[in-house]
Design a protein around this motif. Structure first.
Motif: not given
Ligand code: ADP
Ligand code: ASP
Ligand code: MG
Length: 687
Positions: A5, A185, A190, A193
């Motif tokens: 992200v 995220a 994720a 980030l």
């Protein structure tokens, strides 16, 4: 596939040029992973929409149209221009309190279309349908579903905007795009980030207010949240929780210098101190926060030196807080930054002295006497900041602590109040104080010690002490532990550092035994009587068997060897005590009795040595052999050519043979006395 992200703030997307930069960064990341691109509105847009006069709206429209013109050509330009026009029409018809949400819709629409135009499989996600205000669980469910369903490699989502449970379109608060990114995220777990902004990470202060602010490379979630919630706008405080709960590190990076400084926020960082300065307006005053410090006195002093009187100054939740009038915010921040984050030309060094016995007292006296000379010669001002005996302590940063009277943990208190670069001096005889050195290093202190027990610990512990000092950029010095003021350890370490290998080392460094053996004449005063006398004179350890049994010499030998780079352990040293083991056993009284009865044998051995032209000296030695180093301690008959032959009183001698030197290095001189020890400690402090 892993997902990153990437969030870009308003200044990162402020123009066509900046947007191109952003898209380069996104495309680079997209080579490795799927990307969710979260963006703010172009800079100034949210403010303009909040007080949406017709003029400011027209200006915003123009800026967006300009960006489109520069970014696109041909049919793409016409198509995207139409999209932007339609959004402005929608905006003008939207309820007044929803108009602010169009800033992010506009910027992300342009970014998304540009990616598509470049042939990237891209979709736009409508955060209004995915982010449910104050309901992270539902938000995560919706984001996950949308991301799973999207047939795209890059997903573009507006930050800041969301919908309330009631269905009304809303926002996450000013600066909220960071939080949007953290929600995306956390929802998709994720692997990265990244918050891209216009500064190189979270800095020690807002660089717009303090030009000497510098990036903080690593920090904990807690410290980041504290900075953010006390006014460091670079990160929106609510961003931290979702990332922390999902165990995702937050990287804060500079769009305009991607390879420069950055901050990585994670749980890997602990024990932070003096993290940074943040400030925010609170009503009619400005509240300044020194995150990660409890050192109210040092803050007070820095302000006083700058001629600033805070309205209030207090400690709360591991931070020091103060309020000032807005007019002095800038100078207060600069003064505090100078005191806590910059090295000063005239260095003020605070000393915290543990062990208020003969050596500790001599040190305090010496510092008081010599401070102006020291200042003139070195530019360093010394101040005694605290004193402790084995039970009590006193602390006073104005430099005049009273005799120890407070109860509590001295080290904890020192760590809490000592300015960075202070020196903790261990003049104790403690077996365990060394275990606190690492805590002191982590708190920004250096350690100077005359306590040789600290370094005669197992080699791994000794090495760990040095490693802890190095990691924290602190120094650990203990020249005093062998031969008092004689520059022995420094000489050995220098040789070892420049690859001069020690071939042999003989240390006649027991003041007690040098004195006793020097005074002893067979048939004269008995060994027992000389030992008693030395003990009364305070020349021996409280239990003289520590000297006679070789324990003290062993500690010194371990230190010497290790300084020479030899990983010597106590168990490898062969010790022959001055008198047989059986005599050393039992109570102190029994020992003295046995020592009396041992007198004839001891006298005979001495007489024999004398007849052969030798003198008896207690020698600790280390020698390089085919099988490695051999270490031993015991009485040795030394001939007149030996440097130790002529030692008198409590004199020490050390004889070093090394590969570089055909003739030995001999260091000889006074090895005893509290004042000598104090001057040696002072040298370690100033070196
Ligand atoms: P973005 O638009 O990228 O979200 P913000 O304007 O919200 O950027 O935040 C970045 C700004 O935060 C910087 O330009 C800087 O002026 C300000 N700032 C305040 N405190 C700090 C700090 N401690 N470190 C870095 N920047 C800070
Ligand atoms: N555009 C919004 C603001 O200016 C959100 C953000 O930039 O984070 O507050
Ligand atoms: Mg921001």
């Amino acid at each position: 596939m892993e997902i990153s992200v990437l969030k870009f703030g308003g200044s990162s997307v402020a123009s066509a040029t900046n947007m191109s930069r952003v898209l380069d960064l996104v495309e680079m990341e997209a080579r490795e992973r799927r990307v969710i691109l979260v963006s703010s509105a172009i800079s100034g847009c949210t403010d303009a929409l909040l007080n949406a006069g017709p003029d400011s709206l027209l200006e915003m429209e123009k800026r967006h149209r300009d960006i489109v013109t520069r970014l696109f050509t041909g049919a793409d330009r016409t198509r995207v221009q139409a999209l932007v026009d339609a959004l402005f029409t929608e905006l003008r018809q939207a309820p007044a309190d929803e108009q602010v949400t169009y800033g992010e819709i506009l910027s992300t629409t342009i970014l998304c279309e540009k990616l598509k135009a470049e042939g990237c499989r891209t979709v736009w996600l409508d955060s209004r349908d995915l982010v449910v205000k104050d309901n992270e669980k539902e938000t995560y469910r919706r984001i996950r579903q949308a991301v799973d369903a999207a047939d795209a490699h890059v997903l573009v989502a507006p930050g800041f905007i969301c919908r309330e449970e009631s269905g009304k379109v809303s926002t996450l608060g000013r600066g909220g795009s960071d939080y949007s990114a953290a929600l995306y995220a956390a929802a998709v777990k994720a692997s990265s980030l990244q918050i891209w902004t216009d500064v190189p990470g979270i800095m020690t202060a807002n660089p717009r207010q303090v030009s000497r602010a510098r990036s903080i490379p690593r920090m904990s979630y807690t410290a980041a949240r504290e900075m953010a919630s006390h006014g460091a706008k670079v990160l929106y405080a609510p961003t931290v929780a979702p990332a922390m709960e999902a165990g995702i590190a937050i990287e804060i990076r500079n769009t305009f210098a991607p390879e420069g400084g950055k901050t990585v926020i994670s749980s890997d960082v602990t024990g932070e101190r003096n993290v940074g300065l943040a400030s925010q307006q609170k009503g009619s005053v400005v509240e300044i926060c020194l995150v990660g410090s409890r050192n109210v006195p040092a803050v007070e002093q820095a302000l006083t030196e700058a001629g600033i009187g805070p309205l209030r100054l207090w400690e709360e939740g591991g931070n020091v807080l103060l309020t000032v009038r807005p007019a002095v915010e800038g100078s207060a921040l600069k003064a505090l930054h100078r005191a806590f984050f910059e090295t000063l030309p005239l260095q003020q060094i605070y000393l915290f002295v543990a062990g208020y016995g003969a050596v500790g007292k001599a040190l305090v006296q010496l510092v008081r006497q010599a401070s102006s000379t020291v200042e003139a010669r070195t530019g360093k001002t010394l101040r005694i900041g605290g004193l402790a005996d084995s039970r009590r302590f006193s602390i006073d940063l104005s430099g005049a602590p009273a005799d120890p009277s407070e109860e509590g943990d001295f080290v904890d208190r020192v760590c809490a109040v000592a300015p960075r670069g202070s020196v903790f001096v261990d003049c104790t005889d403690s077996k365990t104080l060394y275990q606190r050195y690492a805590q002191l290093f982590a708190a920004g202190l250096n350690v100077v010690s005359s306590n040789r027990r600290s370094f005669a610990v197992p080699y791994a512990d000794y090495a760990a002490l040095h490693a802890a000092a190095r990691e924290n950029g602190a120094f650990l010095r203990y020249e005093t532990t062998v031969g008092s003021a004689l520059p022995i350890l420094d000489s050995i370490a220098r040789g070892a550092n420049s690859c001069d290998e020690i071939l042999s080392l003989e240390a006649v460094v027991s003041c007690t035994l040098n004195q006793i053996l020097g005074d002893y004449r067979p048939g004269g005063e008995s060994l027992a009587s000389l030992v008693r006398k030395a003990r009364t004179a305070g020349l021996t350890e409280p239990d003289p068997r520590v000297d006679l049994g070789g324990e003290d010499a062993l500690r010194k030998l371990l230190i010497l060897a290790r300084e020479a780079g030899v990983k010597l352990e106590a168990g490898q040293v062969k010790i022959d005590p001055v008198v047989p083991e059986t005599i050393l056993e039992g109570s102190l009284d029994a020992f003295f009795e046995k020592l009396e009865s041992y007198e004839p044998s001891f006298a005979a051995a001495c007489r024999q040595a004398e007849q052969q032209g030798f003198r008896r000296r207690f020698v600790a030695s280390l020698e390089k052999t085919e099988e490695g180093y051999r270490a031993g301690i015991g009485l040795k008959n030394v001939p007149p050519v030996h440097p130790a032959y002529h030692l008198s009183g409590t004199e020490n001698a050390i004889i070093i043979r090394s590969t570089f030197h055909p003739y030995p290095l001999v260091i000889q001189g006074p090895g005893e006395g509290a004042r000598d020890a104090a001057s040696s400690i002072l040298n370690d402090i100033l070196r």
